[in-house]
Design an enzyme around this catalytic site. Structure first.
Site, PDB file in Angstrom:
ATOM      1  CE  LYS A 131      27.002  40.863  40.004  1.00 56.24           C
ATOM      2  NZ  LYS A 131      26.700  42.351  39.963  1.00 56.24           N
ATOM      3  CD  GLN A 149      25.075  44.618  37.834  1.00 57.87           C
ATOM      4  OE1 GLN A 149      24.936  43.865  38.603  1.00 57.87           O
ATOM      5  NE2 GLN A 149      25.908  45.283  37.335  1.00 57.87           N
ATOM      6  CG  ASP A 198      27.135  44.998  45.106  1.00 61.60           C
ATOM      7  OD1 ASP A 198      27.953  43.901  44.711  1.00 61.60           O
ATOM      8  OD2 ASP A 198      26.472  45.390  43.913  1.00 61.60           O
TER       9      ASP A 198
END
Ligand code: NAD
Length: 294
Positions: free
Chosen positions: A52, A96, A119
């Protein structure tokens, strides 16, 4: 049969994003800034976060990696989240998952400001998605929708069978495919671990989305001739001949299923790279204040 090349498409989208970010920078605008919080040393999470951050840099975004020790408490992690919520330079951020067992993931997800939740996991953004309002779509389903759109796959009136009902893939995918719109208007069946006679449903599908995390679960006898197959699974299987002692396979037995398909995504190189690009697309939306305004 067409292989949906997620790697190639994600590179193309990265180039498009880089062009747009360069134009923003040249006109004196604010470069989008994504932050990622990584707790502990989980090898898969480290790989995902590294990808990412690298993709951000390649697209000209600013990125910040916040690393925390596995022993961080929930209260301390909530402080990190609050700090990122308040930092005006950061447009969007992710924490994460999975988190260490002593931290309640739901508490952390709920603490993220929906405006910065690139997200798309916060209930506010999930609810907006379900209602068809502008939102940050969850990254993996957003990547799949983009693939179907860019490859010109017809979805209207088709029967889609989604296998798996997780909050981040299966359930949002089923909602998106059933919505009105270009990639939508499907008749959707969502099957899961408690479904009876699962193969019977899958056999009826014009479009199959497999998101269960079971290596090569979908076999050729479960797939109708001409079906579109989207394989979300990423599974490590032992392979002594492979350099690292394992190889990655999807939830679909690719070798036997591919010849029956009209479109199929490979693993690796299918859905995975698109997920990262979705995150960048959401971050650009956040920096342009497209969803929530100023
Ligand atoms: P999850 O474990 O949260 O959910 C799995 C779902 O599959 C559950 O709803 C469960 O009911 C269902 N399931 C499990 N066994 C089943 C069975 N035998 N029959 C029918 N249904 C069954 O998983 P997830 O987070 O949705 O991820 C699924 C897979 O996708 C994993 O392999 C994961 O690594 C992969 N994944 C890939 C990406 C990507 O970017 N490519 C992103 C997220 C997840």
């Amino acid at each position: 049969m067409t292989i949906i090349d997620g790697k190639k498409l994600s590179e193309q989208i990265k180039t498009e994003l880089a062009r747009e970010v360069a134009a923003i920078r040249d006109s004196g605008g604010k470069v989008p800034h994504l932050a990622a919080v990584l707790v502990g040393e989980d090898p898969a999470s480290q790989v995902y976060v590294r990808n990412k951050v690298r993709s951000c840099e390649e697209a000209g975004f600013k990125s910040t990696l916040v690393r925390k020790d596995v022993g961080i408490t929930e209260v301390e992690l909530l402080e990190v989240v609050n700090h990122l919520n308040d930092d005006d330079d950061i447009d969007g951020f992710i924490v994460q998952l999975p988190l260490p067992k002593h931290i309640n993931e739901e508490h952390i997800t709920l603490a993220i400001d929906p405006k910065k939740d690139v997200d798309g996991f916060h209930p506010v953004n999930f609810g907006r998605m379900a209602l068809g309002l502008p939102t940050y779509l969850p990254a993996t389903p957003f990547g799949i929708v983009t693939m179907l759109e860019r490859y010109g796959v017809e979805t209207a009136g088709k029967h889609a069978v989604v296998i798996g009902r997780s909050n981040i893939v299966g359930t949002p995918m089923a909602i998106l495919l059933s919505r009105k719109g270009r990639v939508g208007d499907c008749t959707v069946t969502l099957v899961h671990s408690r479904t009876r006679n699962l193969p019977e449903f899958v056999r009826q599908a014009d479009i199959i989305v497999a998101a269960i995390g079971k290596p090569e679960f979908v076999t050729a006898d479960m797939v109708k001739e001409g079906a579109v197959v989207i394989d979300v699974g990423i599974n490590r299987v032992d392979d002594p001949a492979a350099p690292r002692g394992f190889r990655l396979v999807g939830d679909v037995a690719y070798g036997e299923v591919a010849p029956k398909c009209s479109f199929i995504t490979p693993v690796p190189g299918g859905v995975g790279p698109m997920t990262v690009m979705s995150l960048l697309m959401n971050t650009l939306k956040a920096s342009k204040k497209e969803i929530y305004g100023a």
